[in-house]
Write a protein that holds these residues in place. Structure first.
Motif, PDB file in Angstrom:
ATOM      1  N   UNK A 187     -18.194   5.942 -10.932  1.00  0.00           N
ATOM      2  CA  UNK A 187     -17.506   5.708  -9.663  1.00  0.00           C
ATOM      3  C   UNK A 187     -16.558   4.513  -9.768  1.00  0.00           C
ATOM      4  N   UNK A 188     -15.339   4.693  -9.307  1.00  0.00           N
ATOM      5  CA  UNK A 188     -14.403   3.575  -9.153  1.00  0.00           C
ATOM      6  C   UNK A 188     -14.614   3.002  -7.757  1.00  0.00           C
ATOM      7  N   UNK A 189     -15.064   1.747  -7.624  1.00  0.00           N
ATOM      8  CA  UNK A 189     -15.419   1.217  -6.304  1.00  0.00           C
ATOM      9  C   UNK A 189     -14.240   1.072  -5.348  1.00  0.00           C
ATOM     10  N   UNK A 190     -13.073   0.674  -5.874  1.00  0.00           N
ATOM     11  CA  UNK A 190     -11.947   0.418  -4.988  1.00  0.00           C
ATOM     12  C   UNK A 190     -10.662   0.280  -5.767  1.00  0.00           C
ATOM     13  N   UNK A 191      -9.600  -0.074  -5.070  1.00  0.00           N
ATOM     14  CA  UNK A 191      -8.290  -0.211  -5.713  1.00  0.00           C
ATOM     15  C   UNK A 191      -8.313  -1.376  -6.699  1.00  0.00           C
ATOM     16  N   UNK A 196     -10.746  -1.162   2.826  1.00  0.00           N
ATOM     17  CA  UNK A 196      -9.368  -1.098   2.324  1.00  0.00           C
ATOM     18  C   UNK A 196      -8.493  -1.961   3.228  1.00  0.00           C
ATOM     19  N   UNK A 197      -7.887  -2.987   2.634  1.00  0.00           N
ATOM     20  CA  UNK A 197      -7.118  -3.957   3.407  1.00  0.00           C
ATOM     21  C   UNK A 197      -5.609  -3.753   3.201  1.00  0.00           C
ATOM     22  N   UNK A 224      -0.756   1.044  -2.728  1.00  0.00           N
ATOM     23  CA  UNK A 224      -1.274   0.907  -1.370  1.00  0.00           C
ATOM     24  C   UNK A 224      -2.794   0.977  -1.414  1.00  0.00           C
ATOM     25  N   UNK A 225      -3.423   0.837  -0.254  1.00  0.00           N
ATOM     26  CA  UNK A 225      -4.889   0.893  -0.194  1.00  0.00           C
ATOM     27  C   UNK A 225      -5.370   2.114   0.595  1.00  0.00           C
ATOM     28  N   UNK A 226      -4.538   3.123   0.702  1.00  0.00           N
ATOM     29  CA  UNK A 226      -4.888   4.322   1.478  1.00  0.00           C
ATOM     30  C   UNK A 226      -5.668   5.295   0.604  1.00  0.00           C
ATOM     31  N   UNK A 227      -6.915   4.941   0.327  1.00  0.00           N
ATOM     32  CA  UNK A 227      -7.687   5.656  -0.682  1.00  0.00           C
ATOM     33  C   UNK A 227      -7.993   7.109  -0.325  1.00  0.00           C
TER      34      UNK A 227
END
Length: 332
Positions: free
Chosen positions: A293-297, A54-55, A303-306
């Motif tokens: 599964x959702x891999x990422x944003x 997460x960037x 934001x990227x604060x998963x």
């Protein structure tokens, strides 16, 4: 006699070639077994880079989210996926790793223009740091942390449903900027034209959300789960193959198994369940994504604060849309 001898040599040669070919084929099969991912040896220099990150990008003083996945292909080649602050996930065909520093180039998407974006980075302890140089020469720094798995170890029990839209006004919501075009008309939440996104004041972790909406011809919107994962709502042609960029897809990541959009000016329904990273989407009565599964944003995330709860937000900066129901049931 000479002919027989020649034929014998030819047959022996052919037999030898056949045996060699068989041996070669056996060796190839053996090699294929040995080259499976389960027995893959991860190179020491890349092992700490592998995974999802997460960037956070410092873009002219504004903190914007981004995401990268770094994977091993074969013995030593690094590949992956990248998500910027807009657009969908983009495949990375080759990530170069030299003296502990990685780099890759990626073509523009919705940004337009010529030339590539260049991303360079390295490990900084357990984290990442680096720079993004855009295709017009702008340079931004970024930091990154390993993305959480978000695995849930106990079964979900559901709480009390909450009406996010009260049918009267924008209570529970706030526009993302001063270009707000959201109003309530005759009990319907309406985005009259492209303007601001609409974000809930409350944040949620795991939940079920049920919504009813309609859009005019050619319009485009989306529902962001925890403010990070967009479920696409748009006027996708009904005869189009389903895809991750179209109706009921998780933008750029998960494609529905069927195109179930009813078309413009029709009331439609989605029921979405999100537990950890696992999402199920029922659109117009059909389960089109089941516990995936959702891999990422996705692009456009807040934001990227998963690992944290986040709001629901409706995309309003692309086109008009109407909602007559938005009900959420949080997990206890």
């Amino acid at each position: 006699m000479i002919k027989q001898f020649a034929y014998g040599l030819a047959f022996t040669g052919l037999l030898g070639m056949t045996l060699t070919s068989c041996t070669s084929g056996t060796q190839e099969k053996k090699d294929e077994v040995e080259h499976n991912p389960a027995s893959q040896t991860i190179p020491e220099e890349s092992k700490d880079l592998l995974g999802r990150w997460d960037l956070t990008v410092d873009k002219g003083g504004a903190q914007v989210p981004s995401w990268i996945e770094i994977k091993l292909s074969g013995f030593s080649t690094l590949v992956g996926y990248w998500v910027g602050d807009s657009g969908s996930s983009r495949p990375i065909s080759h990530i170069k790793l030299v003296n502990g520093k990685f780099s890759f180039a990626i073509p523009p998407q919705w940004e337009g223009g010529d030339g590539d974006f260049v991303i360079e980075g390295e490990l900084a302890g357990a984290d990442l740091k680096g720079t993004i140089t855009s295709n017009n020469g702008e340079k931004y720094s970024f930091t990154g942390v390993k993305a959480p798995y978000l695995n849930r170890t106990t079964a979900v029990t559901w709480g009390t449903p909450v009406e996010l839209f009260n049918g009267k006004d924008l209570t529970n919501w706030k526009p993302s900027n001063d270009k707000n075009k959201w109003v309530v008309k005759d009990g319907i939440l309406t985005n009259e034209a492209a303007g601001a996104n609409l974000v809930t004041e409350q944040k949620f972790e795991d939940f079920k959300i049920e919504t009813e909406f309609r859009y005019p011809e050619g319009s485009n919107s989306g529902l962001y789960l925890r403010g990070r994962y967009e479920v696409q709502i748009e006027d996708s042609p009904k005869d189009r193959h389903p895809g991750a960029l179209y109706f009921a897809g998780v933008y750029g990541f998960l494609a529905p198994n069927e195109m179930v959009a009813l078309g413009p000016n029709e009331w439609q329904k989605m029921e979405i369940t999100l537990v950890g990273r696992l999402v199920t989407i029922v659109a117009n009565g059909k389960t089109v994504i089941s516990n995936q599964e959702i891999p990422g944003i996705t692009g456009g995330a807040l934001d990227s604060k998963e690992g944290e709860p986040g709001p629901i937000y409706i995309q309003g900066d692309h086109g008009p849309i109407e909602f007559r129901k938005i009900t959420i049931t949080p997990a206890k």
